[in-house]
Design an enzyme around this catalytic site. Structure first.
Site, short mmCIF file in Angstrom:
data_model
loop_
_atom_site.label_atom_id
_atom_site.label_comp_id
_atom_site.label_asym_id
_atom_site.label_seq_id
_atom_site.Cartn_x
_atom_site.Cartn_y
_atom_site.Cartn_z
N HIS A 92 0.93 -1.33 0.03
CA HIS A 92 0.09 -0.05 -0.07
C HIS A 92 0.98 1.26 -0.01
O HIS A 92 2.11 1.10 -0.01
CB HIS A 92 -0.88 0.05 1.20
CG HIS A 92 -0.61 0.00 2.65
ND1 HIS A 92 0.29 -0.88 3.23
CD2 HIS A 92 -0.51 0.95 3.44
CE1 HIS A 92 0.67 -0.53 4.21
NE2 HIS A 92 0.04 0.56 4.34
N HIS B 207 1.38 3.87 1.93
CA HIS B 207 1.85 4.66 3.11
C HIS B 207 3.16 4.92 3.21
O HIS B 207 3.91 3.85 2.58
CB HIS B 207 1.54 3.98 4.46
CG HIS B 207 0.07 4.32 4.84
ND1 HIS B 207 -0.66 3.48 5.65
CD2 HIS B 207 -0.95 5.27 4.21
CE1 HIS B 207 -1.97 4.02 5.79
NE2 HIS B 207 -2.12 5.01 5.09
N ASP C 127 5.86 4.42 5.06
CA ASP C 127 6.52 3.48 5.80
C ASP C 127 6.58 2.05 4.93
O ASP C 127 7.02 1.11 5.41
CB ASP C 127 6.20 3.12 7.27
CG ASP C 127 4.75 2.68 7.51
OD1 ASP C 127 3.63 3.47 6.81
OD2 ASP C 127 4.57 1.91 8.30
N HIS C 128 5.83 2.08 3.77
CA HIS C 128 5.69 0.84 2.83
C HIS C 128 6.42 1.22 1.61
O HIS C 128 6.79 0.18 0.86
CB HIS C 128 4.23 0.37 2.94
CG HIS C 128 3.85 -0.13 4.22
ND1 HIS C 128 3.98 -1.48 4.71
CD2 HIS C 128 3.36 0.60 5.48
CE1 HIS C 128 3.69 -1.41 5.93
NE2 HIS C 128 3.19 -0.21 6.39
N HIS D 244 -7.49 -0.86 5.49
CA HIS D 244 -6.51 -0.06 6.00
C HIS D 244 -6.24 1.21 4.90
O HIS D 244 -6.35 2.21 5.27
CB HIS D 244 -5.03 -0.63 6.33
CG HIS D 244 -3.94 0.22 6.71
ND1 HIS D 244 -3.88 0.65 8.20
CD2 HIS D 244 -2.83 0.51 6.16
CE1 HIS D 244 -2.67 1.27 8.25
NE2 HIS D 244 -1.99 1.20 7.17
N ASP E 244 -0.22 -4.12 6.31
CA ASP E 244 -0.94 -3.34 7.55
C ASP E 244 -2.32 -4.04 7.64
O ASP E 244 -3.14 -3.43 7.99
CB ASP E 244 -0.82 -2.10 7.65
CG ASP E 244 0.58 -1.46 7.97
OD1 ASP E 244 1.48 -2.38 8.13
OD2 ASP E 244 0.59 -0.19 7.51
N HIS F 206 4.52 -4.86 11.05
CA HIS F 206 5.02 -4.14 12.07
C HIS F 206 5.05 -5.05 13.40
O HIS F 206 4.33 -6.01 13.40
CB HIS F 206 4.02 -3.14 12.39
CG HIS F 206 4.01 -1.88 11.68
ND1 HIS F 206 4.94 -0.88 11.80
CD2 HIS F 206 3.36 -1.77 10.27
CE1 HIS F 206 4.50 -0.14 10.71
NE2 HIS F 206 3.66 -0.54 9.95
FE FE Z 1 2.63 0.53 8.23
ZN ZN Z 2 0.13 1.58 6.59
#
Ligand code: FE
Ligand code: ZN
Length: 257
Positions: free
Chosen positions: A58, A60, A62-63, A116, A135, A173
């Site tokens: 996805h 985001h 942090d991805h 998410h 996530d 995570h």
């Molecule tokens: Fe994440």
């Molecule tokens: Zn995320």
């Protein structure tokens, strides 16, 4: 016989896990998400692997935030969700649920897991019995509903729950210790959860990862997958499964240890 998938997992940022997967036969090598490009490049080099592809779950940061730096360093092709092509730049291959793709000679299946984010996807390698779920599903938890709703996320989790019980679930995570506190609050009499609690505390005390988990373990202990059973135990069996899930998700959002 297809060759067997190599999986390298390592911590990234404050609580992400990074994953690099490889087909030893062809050398094809994919970064699953790109939380920290520097760490990914160092870890790949340490393994003697050359990242040739990036597979995003996805959009985001942090991805997918490290896509550009890894692509610039390696020339990797970017495979990412079609439904997030407005959020992820420079996608070479757009993916949707139901697609099949190959890492060299190793098959992977794309599973639609929105909730998410609206375009969130997961990657399942049937021969390795490994699923990279971003996530969507966490050990004892699930992703927050930033873009989708409870019904959508319940459908996504239910789709993952149809995989074989011994599927290894690679969550993005390390949230397990805080998820455990909530799970014990809503499902305090579940013997499988109580047994798992001791194991989680022991591992975290030694700073060991609780990822990967397995689908069987999540089905037995994850309060989100168990939402219908938990609701039934509270005498609320008149509701749809997704409504039971949505209520537990709301409780978790308001939960403070
Ligand atoms: Fe994440
Ligand atoms: Zn995320």
């Amino acid at each position: 016989m297809p060759s067997s998938l190599q999986i390298h997992m390592f911590p990234c940022l404050s609580d992400n896990y990074g994953f690099i997967v490889r087909d030893p036969e062809s050398g094809a090598c994919a970064a699953i998400d790109t939380p920290d490009p520097e760490v990914y490049l160092v870890e790949a080099r340490k393994q003697g692997w050359n990242i040739s592809e990036i597979w995003n779950t996805h959009w985001h940061a942090d991805h997918a935030g490290g896509n550009g730096a890894i692509r610039a360093a390696t020339g990797a092709q970017v495979f990412a969700p079609r439904d997030e092509n407005s959020r992820i730049p420079d996608i070479d291959h757009e993916l949707s649920g139901g697609n099949r793709l190959f890492l060299g000679g190793i098959e992977a299946q794309v599973i639609a897991t929105p909730g998410h984010t609206l375009g969130h996807i997961s990657f399942y390698f049937p021969t390795a019995k490994a699923a990279f779920v971003g996530d969507c599903l966490f050990a004892l938890g699930c992703g927050r509903l930033f873009e989708g709703d409870g019904r959508m996320m319940w459908d996504s989790l239910s789709r993952l729950a149809t995989l074989p019980d011994d599927t290894k679930i690679y969550c993005a995570h390390e949230y397990t210790a805080s998820n455990l506190a909530f799970a014990l609050r809503v499902d305090p009499l579940n013997p499988a959860l109580l047994a798992r609690a001791d194991e989680i505390r022991a591992r975290r005390d030694q700073d060991l990862p609780t990822v990967p988990t397995t689908l069987a373990l999540e089905k037995a202990t994850n309060p989100f997958l168990r939402a219908p059973e938990i609701a039934r135990a509270l005498g609320e069996d008149q509701r749809a499964d997704w409504e039971a899930f949505a209520e537990i998700r709301i409780m978790k959002d308001g939960f403070r240890g």
